[in-house]
Design a protein around this motif. Sequence first.
Motif, PDB file in Angstrom:
ATOM      1  N   GLY A  19      34.379  44.679  27.097  1.00  0.00           N
ATOM      2  CA  GLY A  19      32.541  44.585  26.672  1.00  0.00           C
ATOM      3  C   GLY A  19      31.688  44.358  27.755  1.00  0.00           C
ATOM      4  N   GLY A  20      32.027  44.922  28.868  1.00  0.00           N
ATOM      5  CA  GLY A  20      31.113  44.630  30.060  1.00  0.00           C
ATOM      6  C   GLY A  20      31.452  43.436  30.876  1.00  0.00           C
ATOM      7  N   HIS A  21      32.527  42.711  30.484  1.00  0.00           N
ATOM      8  CA  HIS A  21      33.271  41.542  31.443  1.00  0.00           C
ATOM      9  C   HIS A  21      34.448  41.938  32.172  1.00  0.00           C
ATOM     10  CE1 HIS A  21      30.348  39.021  29.075  1.00  0.00           C
ATOM     11  NE2 HIS A  21      30.712  39.590  28.060  1.00  0.00           N
ATOM     12  N   ARG A  22      34.461  41.320  32.969  1.00  0.00           N
ATOM     13  CA  ARG A  22      35.927  41.426  33.988  1.00  0.00           C
ATOM     14  C   ARG A  22      36.546  39.892  34.380  1.00  0.00           C
ATOM     15  NH1 ARG A  22      37.285  43.535  39.508  1.00  0.00           N
ATOM     16  NH2 ARG A  22      39.002  45.275  39.116  1.00  0.00           N
ATOM     17  N   LEU A  23      37.565  39.873  34.064  1.00  0.00           N
ATOM     18  CA  LEU A  23      38.299  38.549  34.410  1.00  0.00           C
ATOM     19  C   LEU A  23      39.302  38.649  34.918  1.00  0.00           C
ATOM     20  CD1 LEU A  23      37.966  35.529  33.198  1.00  0.00           C
ATOM     21  CD2 LEU A  23      39.343  36.323  31.335  1.00  0.00           C
ATOM     22  N   ARG A  24      39.466  37.738  36.113  1.00  0.00           N
ATOM     23  CA  ARG A  24      40.763  37.937  37.144  1.00  0.00           C
ATOM     24  C   ARG A  24      41.855  36.710  36.563  1.00  0.00           C
ATOM     25  NH1 ARG A  24      42.801  34.982  41.188  1.00  0.00           N
ATOM     26  NH2 ARG A  24      40.654  33.880  41.667  1.00  0.00           N
ATOM     27  N   ILE A  25      42.868  37.289  36.385  1.00  0.00           N
ATOM     28  CA  ILE A  25      44.045  36.487  35.414  1.00  0.00           C
ATOM     29  C   ILE A  25      44.804  35.662  36.510  1.00  0.00           C
ATOM     30  CG2 ILE A  25      45.995  36.498  34.170  1.00  0.00           C
ATOM     31  CD1 ILE A  25      43.133  37.614  32.865  1.00  0.00           C
ATOM     32  N   SER A  26      44.969  34.412  36.277  1.00  0.00           N
ATOM     33  CA  SER A  26      45.605  33.538  37.174  1.00  0.00           C
ATOM     34  C   SER A  26      47.136  33.748  37.237  1.00  0.00           C
ATOM     35  CB  SER A  26      45.480  32.118  36.434  1.00  0.00           C
ATOM     36  OG  SER A  26      46.542  31.200  37.130  1.00  0.00           O
ATOM     37  N   PRO A  27      47.376  33.819  38.398  1.00  0.00           N
ATOM     38  CA  PRO A  27      48.943  33.869  38.935  1.00  0.00           C
ATOM     39  C   PRO A  27      50.054  33.052  37.856  1.00  0.00           C
ATOM     40  CG  PRO A  27      47.751  33.794  40.806  1.00  0.00           C
ATOM     41  CD  PRO A  27      46.949  33.221  39.879  1.00  0.00           C
ATOM     42  N   LYS A  28      49.490  31.993  37.368  1.00  0.00           N
ATOM     43  CA  LYS A  28      50.396  31.175  36.448  1.00  0.00           C
ATOM     44  C   LYS A  28      50.614  31.956  35.396  1.00  0.00           C
ATOM     45  CE  LYS A  28      49.195  26.773  38.727  1.00  0.00           C
ATOM     46  NZ  LYS A  28      48.920  25.296  38.268  1.00  0.00           N
ATOM     47  N   ALA A  29      49.523  32.586  34.782  1.00  0.00           N
ATOM     48  CA  ALA A  29      49.550  33.333  33.596  1.00  0.00           C
ATOM     49  C   ALA A  29      50.459  34.714  33.696  1.00  0.00           C
ATOM     50  CB  ALA A  29      48.202  33.911  32.954  1.00  0.00           C
ATOM     51  N   LEU A  30      50.478  35.069  34.756  1.00  0.00           N
ATOM     52  CA  LEU A  30      51.354  36.209  35.104  1.00  0.00           C
ATOM     53  C   LEU A  30      52.790  35.979  35.140  1.00  0.00           C
ATOM     54  CD1 LEU A  30      49.194  38.075  37.780  1.00  0.00           C
ATOM     55  CD2 LEU A  30      49.279  38.885  35.510  1.00  0.00           C
ATOM     56  N   ASP A  31      53.180  34.680  35.822  1.00  0.00           N
ATOM     57  CA  ASP A  31      54.339  34.162  35.511  1.00  0.00           C
ATOM     58  C   ASP A  31      54.746  33.969  33.943  1.00  0.00           C
ATOM     59  OD1 ASP A  31      54.435  34.002  38.402  1.00  0.00           O
ATOM     60  OD2 ASP A  31      53.764  31.919  38.522  1.00  0.00           O
ATOM     61  N   ARG A  32      54.138  33.788  33.145  1.00  0.00           N
ATOM     62  CA  ARG A  32      54.421  33.279  31.763  1.00  0.00           C
ATOM     63  C   ARG A  32      54.540  34.713  31.053  1.00  0.00           C
ATOM     64  NH1 ARG A  32      49.714  31.176  30.232  1.00  0.00           N
ATOM     65  NH2 ARG A  32      50.282  31.114  28.135  1.00  0.00           N
ATOM     66  N   TYR A  33      53.533  35.609  31.493  1.00  0.00           N
ATOM     67  CA  TYR A  33      53.725  37.191  30.889  1.00  0.00           C
ATOM     68  C   TYR A  33      53.964  38.137  32.023  1.00  0.00           C
ATOM     69  CZ  TYR A  33      51.586  34.711  26.695  1.00  0.00           C
ATOM     70  OH  TYR A  33      51.550  34.127  25.771  1.00  0.00           O
ATOM     71  N   VAL A  40      36.908  30.261  32.584  1.00  0.00           N
ATOM     72  CA  VAL A  40      37.960  30.406  31.740  1.00  0.00           C
ATOM     73  C   VAL A  40      39.335  29.935  32.353  1.00  0.00           C
ATOM     74  CG1 VAL A  40      39.224  32.148  30.333  1.00  0.00           C
ATOM     75  CG2 VAL A  40      36.606  32.513  30.693  1.00  0.00           C
ATOM     76  N   LYS A  41      39.929  29.069  31.869  1.00  0.00           N
ATOM     77  CA  LYS A  41      41.298  28.571  32.109  1.00  0.00           C
ATOM     78  C   LYS A  41      42.328  29.742  32.040  1.00  0.00           C
ATOM     79  CE  LYS A  41      39.900  24.076  30.857  1.00  0.00           C
ATOM     80  NZ  LYS A  41      40.399  22.669  29.936  1.00  0.00           N
ATOM     81  N   THR A  42      42.127  30.735  32.960  1.00  0.00           N
ATOM     82  CA  THR A  42      43.063  31.889  32.750  1.00  0.00           C
ATOM     83  C   THR A  42      44.420  31.772  32.907  1.00  0.00           C
ATOM     84  OG1 THR A  42      42.868  32.558  35.006  1.00  0.00           O
ATOM     85  CG2 THR A  42      40.983  33.394  33.438  1.00  0.00           C
ATOM     86  N   HIS A  43      44.776  30.491  33.544  1.00  0.00           N
ATOM     87  CA  HIS A  43      46.323  30.106  33.444  1.00  0.00           C
ATOM     88  C   HIS A  43      46.631  29.903  32.235  1.00  0.00           C
ATOM     89  CE1 HIS A  43      44.341  26.325  33.679  1.00  0.00           C
ATOM     90  NE2 HIS A  43      45.644  25.647  33.383  1.00  0.00           N
ATOM     91  N   LEU A  44      46.057  29.682  31.262  1.00  0.00           N
ATOM     92  CA  LEU A  44      46.328  29.291  29.863  1.00  0.00           C
ATOM     93  C   LEU A  44      46.203  30.147  28.949  1.00  0.00           C
ATOM     94  CD1 LEU A  44      44.890  25.599  29.682  1.00  0.00           C
ATOM     95  CD2 LEU A  44      47.352  26.360  30.031  1.00  0.00           C
ATOM     96  N   THR A  45      45.732  31.390  29.371  1.00  0.00           N
ATOM     97  CA  THR A  45      45.575  32.743  28.554  1.00  0.00           C
ATOM     98  C   THR A  45      46.966  33.398  28.045  1.00  0.00           C
ATOM     99  OG1 THR A  45      45.342  34.276  30.541  1.00  0.00           O
ATOM    100  CG2 THR A  45      43.235  33.358  29.426  1.00  0.00           C
ATOM    101  N   HIS A  46      46.740  34.174  26.843  1.00  0.00           N
ATOM    102  CA  HIS A  46      47.875  34.937  26.046  1.00  0.00           C
ATOM    103  C   HIS A  46      47.605  36.302  26.279  1.00  0.00           C
ATOM    104  CE1 HIS A  46      49.502  31.141  24.770  1.00  0.00           C
ATOM    105  NE2 HIS A  46      48.372  30.577  24.650  1.00  0.00           N
TER     106      HIS A  46
END
Length: 391
Positions: free
Chosen positions: A259-273, A374-380
């Motif tokens: 929707g016109g937004h761009r969010l960089r995801i934390s490496p900690k979230a990438l470790d979980r996913y 956004v606390k992206t390390h906690l995203t799903h």
Amino acid sequence: MAAVTFTNITKRYKDGPKAVDDLNLQIADGEFMVLVGPSGCGKSTALRMIAGLEEISDGTLAIGERVVNDVPPGDRDIAMVFQNYALYPHMTVRQNIGFALEVAKVKKDEINRRVDDAAEMLGLTEYLDRLPKALSGGQRQRVAMGRAIVRSPQVFLMDEPLSNLDAKLRVQMRSDIIQLQARLGTTMVYVTHDQVEAMTMGHRVAVMRKGVLQQVAPPQELYLRPANLFVAAFIGSPAMNLVTADVTVEGDDVFCSFGGHRLRISPKALDRYPGLRGRHGTKVILGIRPEHFAMEEDLELPADQVLTFRCELAEAMGAEVHIHAVIDVAPPTVDGAPTTAEDDPEALVTGTKVIARVDGIHTVAMGQDVRLAVKTHLTHFFDPTSGEPLR
């Protein structure tokens, strides 16, 4: 005390859908198990099968070492607390609590001892000579629990016992029931549609949907590691925000665009996913809990982890503010089916609703642009076809 074991249990009504479908669930001796889910998910049917109030179509149900499929309710050594208390209006509190023991022809001295012990445990001693009409809703519910306690059953069953109480009293009664179960150490199976009750009360929580068990785990595990998209959306209040996002992998960085937004995801979230790194150029369902937003000034994060939303509604809750916004992208689906508002498809709107829960010190007005970190390390992250986590 006794364990309760569902083995391939199915409840099928004539000319109707399966209310419970192939349920396998082990409730340990002395465990506080909560069954939770939306209306019609099969949780009350499962409870009633333990009580013997519903016949089992297939499978076996055991209480302790005994299979009870064909055992009458009165011979199962269970006690049930209902939503509507079911007290005898012409009997005093003492008579209500002790009535089942009288029917069982227990000696009067023993009845009085058990009633007095239960009344003391539940704070009812001074009300023993009153009629139910002279009691508050919370006191009546305690009488209903006292009636169950005096029987010293192997298993307590509770079917939405707090739903008729006001919000403040529900909080108190939740605490009372938790302490009661801990003191007695008796196996307890508790049914509720209120996931706040489920999360605060149970040793483990079994989440059901359309008769099928979705996940059974301790409350915090459900919150942190939901087994699928349904559990993720159901557990949490307000519910997890879900949005369809495009994944871009640029070197070590992973971005989600929507929707016109761009969010960089934390490496900690990438470790979980870890599966997210292999999804370059595809769509995923991104989940952000409302409490994992913060006003930009409260949480110093890089600009690519801050989003700007137009506030559609601001709910001042005292300690926190709930900011409602709408993202210009269609609500997410799993294999063509909506992931939210499934019981009321007409509730879906154009665009995807987002709720952010921020500190109550902030004043936010409708129509205002707000910048939310956004606390992206906690995203799903979930697969849009299967609804399974990208693990």
